[in-house]
Enzyme design. Structure first.
Site, PDB file in Angstrom:
ATOM      1  N   THR A  17       0.808  -1.220   0.000  1.00  0.00           N
ATOM      2  CA  THR A  17       0.000   0.000   0.000  1.00  0.00           C
ATOM      3  C   THR A  17       0.842   1.273   0.000  1.00  0.00           C
ATOM      4  OG1 THR A  17      -0.168   0.007   2.419  1.00  0.00           O
ATOM      5  CG2 THR A  17      -1.913  -1.132   1.185  1.00  0.00           C
ATOM      6  N   ILE A  96      13.949  -4.934  -2.275  1.00  0.00           N
ATOM      7  CA  ILE A  96      14.272  -3.757  -3.065  1.00  0.00           C
ATOM      8  C   ILE A  96      14.839  -2.632  -2.194  1.00  0.00           C
ATOM      9  CG2 ILE A  96      13.318  -2.050  -4.685  1.00  0.00           C
ATOM     10  CD1 ILE A  96      13.265  -4.903  -5.739  1.00  0.00           C
ATOM     11  N   TYR A 159      19.922  -2.595 -17.054  1.00  0.00           N
ATOM     12  CA  TYR A 159      19.027  -2.046 -18.062  1.00  0.00           C
ATOM     13  C   TYR A 159      19.785  -1.712 -19.343  1.00  0.00           C
ATOM     14  CZ  TYR A 159      16.694  -0.977 -13.582  1.00  0.00           C
ATOM     15  OH  TYR A 159      16.174  -1.039 -12.315  1.00  0.00           O
ATOM     16  N   GLU A 209      31.545  -4.801 -10.699  1.00  0.00           N
ATOM     17  CA  GLU A 209      32.052  -3.464 -10.426  1.00  0.00           C
ATOM     18  C   GLU A 209      33.150  -3.558  -9.382  1.00  0.00           C
ATOM     19  OE1 GLU A 209      28.520  -1.389  -9.222  1.00  0.00           O
ATOM     20  OE2 GLU A 209      28.576  -2.191  -7.192  1.00  0.00           O
ATOM     21  N   HIS A 247      27.520   2.538  -5.258  1.00  0.00           N
ATOM     22  CA  HIS A 247      27.056   1.487  -4.359  1.00  0.00           C
ATOM     23  C   HIS A 247      27.895   1.425  -3.093  1.00  0.00           C
ATOM     24  CE1 HIS A 247      25.072  -0.887  -7.868  1.00  0.00           C
ATOM     25  NE2 HIS A 247      24.253   0.003  -7.349  1.00  0.00           N
TER      26      HIS A 247
END
Length: 290
Positions: A17, A96, A159, A209, A247
């Site tokens: 929600t 996530i 991506y 990386e 990161h």
């Protein structure tokens, strides 16, 4: 066949929600992912996007037989959300949430392992099996069903590489963004094994990386166990020592974790390492003889 998720995945969304949870739930549902429920404490019995909402993961699993969970909750609650999912019998947990404290991640990861479950993340974009299921925040429109497996520490580079593959006519079997924090769940070695054993995957792209030694360990595993063609890319080649690049896990400490060391290890294992993401499709086609 694909790795980790497919048409039979039964997904619940923890934090359904909230702003991010509801937005990405709609995107996943539009893709065709089988979302059987969500959780939001105090809102049990309601519905959102015609999906039932439960107060706890235990209730959601009992009522829906969910086997996978994706977590959209603030970082300070993420460890508890992961452990609740694992304790409720969820087999695959995707977190996530960004900014999760490292000690929280260690505690949650150990608990997941004790329960025999699998964790992806935290601080990850999730995963995609094109044409079958999307569990995460990846942009579905750039994916194409095919035979290239993609595993990556970087969401945005996932991506970029997937886009380069797709526009060059190379579809993907599975794509997994494992996250860029110092402590995450499934990593290169486990995912390489899954893709090696997946009959729908003919070649693999791994995106690493700077920081840590995961790519060096992956190179050793590839050398000894992976027979499929592998092409790699290492981000952060221009990063100065001691400088964190994006990161939390992308930092060179002392003499370890440099891009040069990772590239050397991969090349010694027979992996061709691209200088730019745009070079990857051509390298794969050369490896596959197409």
């Amino acid at each position: 066949m694909s790795i980790l998720i497919n048409e039979s995945t039964r997904l619940i969304v923890q934090g359904i929600t909230g702003r991010d949870g509801s937005f990405h739930t709609q995107k996943m549902k539009e893709y065709g992912t089988n979302i059987v429920g969500g959780t939001s404490p105090g809102k049990g019995g309601s519905r959102i996007l015609d999906i039932p909402v439960f107060d706890t993961v235990y209730q959601a699993v009992e009522q829906t037989q969910a086997n996978t969970s994706i977590i959209f909750v603030p970082a300070r609650f993420a460890a508890d959300a992961i452990m609740e999912a694992a304790d409720a019998g969820i087999g695959l947990i995707i977190c996530i949430s960004e900014g999760m404290p490292t000690l929280d991640a260690i505690k949650a990861h150990r608990f997941v392992q004790q329960k025999g479950a699998m964790l992806i993340g935290p601080n990850c974009p999730g995963l995609m099996s094109p044409g079958k299921s999307l569990v995460g925040i990846l942009p579905a429109q750039i994916f194409k069903k095919g035979n290239i497996g993609v595993i990556s520490r970087s969401g945005t580079l996932t991506y970029e590489v997937v886009y380069q593959l797709t526009v060059n006519g190379m579809g993907q079997s599975s794509a997994v963004g494992m996250g860029g924090d110092p402590v995450v769940g499934l990593y290169f070695r486990e995912l390489l094994e899954m893709l090696q054993n997946d009959p729908e995957t003919d070649a693999i792209v791994m995106i690493g990386e700077i920081g840590g030694n995961a790519e060096e360990l992956a190179a050793e595993y590839i050398k000894n166990h992976v027979t499929k063609p592998v092409v790699g890319f290492i981000a952060g080649q221009a990063a100065p020592a001691g400088k964190q690049m994006g990161h939390a896990g992308a930092i060179i400490a002392g003499s370890s974790g440099t891009a040069a060391d990772k590239i050397a290890a991969l090349e010694a294992a027979g992996v061709r390492v691209a200088k730019e993401p745009a070079d990857i499709p051509g390298m794969l086609k050369a490896k596959l003889g197409v």
